[in-house]
Design an enzyme around this catalytic site. Structure first.
Site, PDB file in Angstrom:
ATOM      1  CG  ASP A 183      -8.100  -5.141   7.516  1.00 17.19           C
ATOM      2  OD1 ASP A 183      -8.955  -6.018   7.305  1.00 17.19           O
ATOM      3  OD2 ASP A 183      -7.517  -4.527   6.598  1.00 17.19           O
ATOM      4  CG  ASP A 235      -2.011  -1.035   1.134  1.00 15.30           C
ATOM      5  OD1 ASP A 235      -2.225  -1.565   0.026  1.00 15.30           O
ATOM      6  OD2 ASP A 235      -2.646  -1.326   2.153  1.00 15.30           O
ATOM      7  CB  ILE A 278      -0.966  -8.367   5.694  1.00 16.63           C
ATOM      8  CG1 ILE A 278      -0.326  -9.592   5.043  1.00 16.63           C
ATOM      9  CG2 ILE A 278       0.079  -7.306   6.014  1.00 16.63           C
ATOM     10  CD1 ILE A 278       0.368  -9.334   3.742  1.00 16.63           C
ATOM     11  N   GLY A 322     -20.554   2.223  14.626  1.00 10.53           N
ATOM     12  CA  GLY A 322     -19.970   1.184  15.461  1.00 10.53           C
ATOM     13  C   GLY A 322     -20.124  -0.195  14.860  1.00 10.53           C
ATOM     14  N   GLY A 375      -3.341  -5.636   2.754  1.00 11.00           N
ATOM     15  CA  GLY A 375      -4.143  -6.840   2.573  1.00 11.00           C
ATOM     16  C   GLY A 375      -4.786  -7.184   3.897  1.00 11.00           C
ATOM     17  N   GLY A 376      -6.019  -7.688   3.853  1.00 14.94           N
ATOM     18  CA  GLY A 376      -6.799  -7.870   5.078  1.00 14.94           C
ATOM     19  C   GLY A 376      -6.089  -8.604   6.191  1.00 14.94           C
TER      20      GLY A 376
END
Length: 342
Positions: free
Chosen positions: A275, A34, A62, A248, A59-60
């Site tokens: 994440d 990213d 990670i 939330g 990445g999710g």
């Protein structure tokens, strides 16, 4: 060679490269590098001077691993790694003390861009297509996961790349069942659908992702909470946590329906908030907190992530302060040590 059987099929693998113990393992099928930059304004056909790019592993799964590690809980990350970007991904994660288990791929790991426009405080997110994963590569991923001892939580997070097999979540559930581990999935579209059809412990979709899921499953209940309860009653999973942005999260189990409101903060970026929420939840559960407390702390972590610009995740001190505010300040020293591993 090692012979392992998944769903009646004998598969030949090379022996796993690592044999060790890890209570929490994340799996990322679609990782990325990213890159975030800042520009004064986006003007077509003009040369735009940008800030120096900030490079972070993405990445999710990670990001979930990074969040769990910064809260003080050791974690191992399995991910696909291709070419220069894959090597850079491993290097960046190693600097954050993540135990890396890269699965080499023939295709280059993707990169994503986040551009923040100062003039309007707007953020633009450019997400590149995922790398196609070949059969030999995802099989190796399963072998590596199966070789780890002492797993309590397996977290699969992020989008699914082209070429992923339809029974991948069945194989993951089988491994989790054999190891008596809980399988948590935060995915979307067909990936989320395949996950619930296989049966998992917890799913963490956004509102839009959950609405698409209940359309696909043809659920009869119209309200969000009732539909989530129906998912549980049909034994697709045991826990549903629907992330609701500034509102939330909605927590639903067979015994509970609870909306946990997010504290109000000045939002800089929403990248990584979901994440971060999963990281807070898993960190809390591994430290024997109740599911309600775990989701509340997850909301605090997700909200804390929005205070940072670009692709940066939450700061633990921000997450804990927000959690404390959500509890009305009723948090003792021992709880603080549990949540932040001080």
């Amino acid at each position: 060679m090692t012979l392992i059987i998944f769903f009646g099929r004998a598969l030949n693998y090379f022996r796993p490269t690592k044999n060790f113990m890890s209570a929490v393992v994340t799996v990322t099928f679609n990782p990325s590098i990213d890159k975030s930059i800042i520009v004064a304004g986006l003007i077509p056909e003009k040369k735009l001077h940008c800030s120096a790019p900030v490079l972070e592993p993405g990445g999710g799964g990670i990001n979930v691993a990074r969040g769990i590690e910064r809260l003080g809980t050791p974690v191992s990350a399995i991910f696909f790694s291709g070419g220069y970007h894959g090597r850079l991904l491993t290097e960046l994660l190693t600097k954050e003390k993540i135990n890396c288990i890269p699965i080499e791929t023939s295709n280059l790991t993707r990169e994503n861009w986040v551009i923040t426009e100062e003039s309007g405080n707007r953020q633009y997110r450019f997400v590149m297509p995922g790398t196609m994963i070949h059969e030999s590569e995802w099989k190796q991923c399963l072998v590596q996961l199966d070789s780890i001892d002492g797993i309590k939580f397996i977290v699969v997070s992020g989008s699914m790349p082209e070429g992923f097999p339809s029974d991948i979540f069945q194989n993951l559930r089988l491994i989790a069942s054999r190891k008596k581990a809980k399988l948590i999935v935060d995915s979307s579209g067909d990936g989320l659908m395949k996950a619930v059809q296989s049966g998992v412990f917890m799913i963490k979709p956004s509102i839009n992702e959950f609405n698409l899921l209940r359309q696909t499953l043809q659920l009869t209940n119209h309200s969000l909470a009732a539909a989530a309860e129906e998912v549980i009653l049909k034994k697709y999973c045991e826990v549903v946590v629907v992330s609701m942005g500034e509102a939330g999260a909605l927590l639903v189990t067979k015994d509970m329906q609870l909306q946990i409101k997010a504290p109000s903060v000045k939002k800089m970026s929403t990248v990584g908030a979901g994440d971060s929420m999963v990281a807070g939840i898993v960190h809390s559960l591994i430290n024997n907190k109740t599911i309600e407390d775990a989701v509340r702390f997850g909301v605090a972590c997700g909200t804390a992530a929005t205070k940072n610009a670009g692709t940066a995740l939450f700061r633990p001190e921000d997450a804990y302060q927000l959690y404390k505010e959500m509890q009305g300040g009723l948090v003792n020293d021992s709880e603080e040590k549990i949540f932040l591993k001080i």
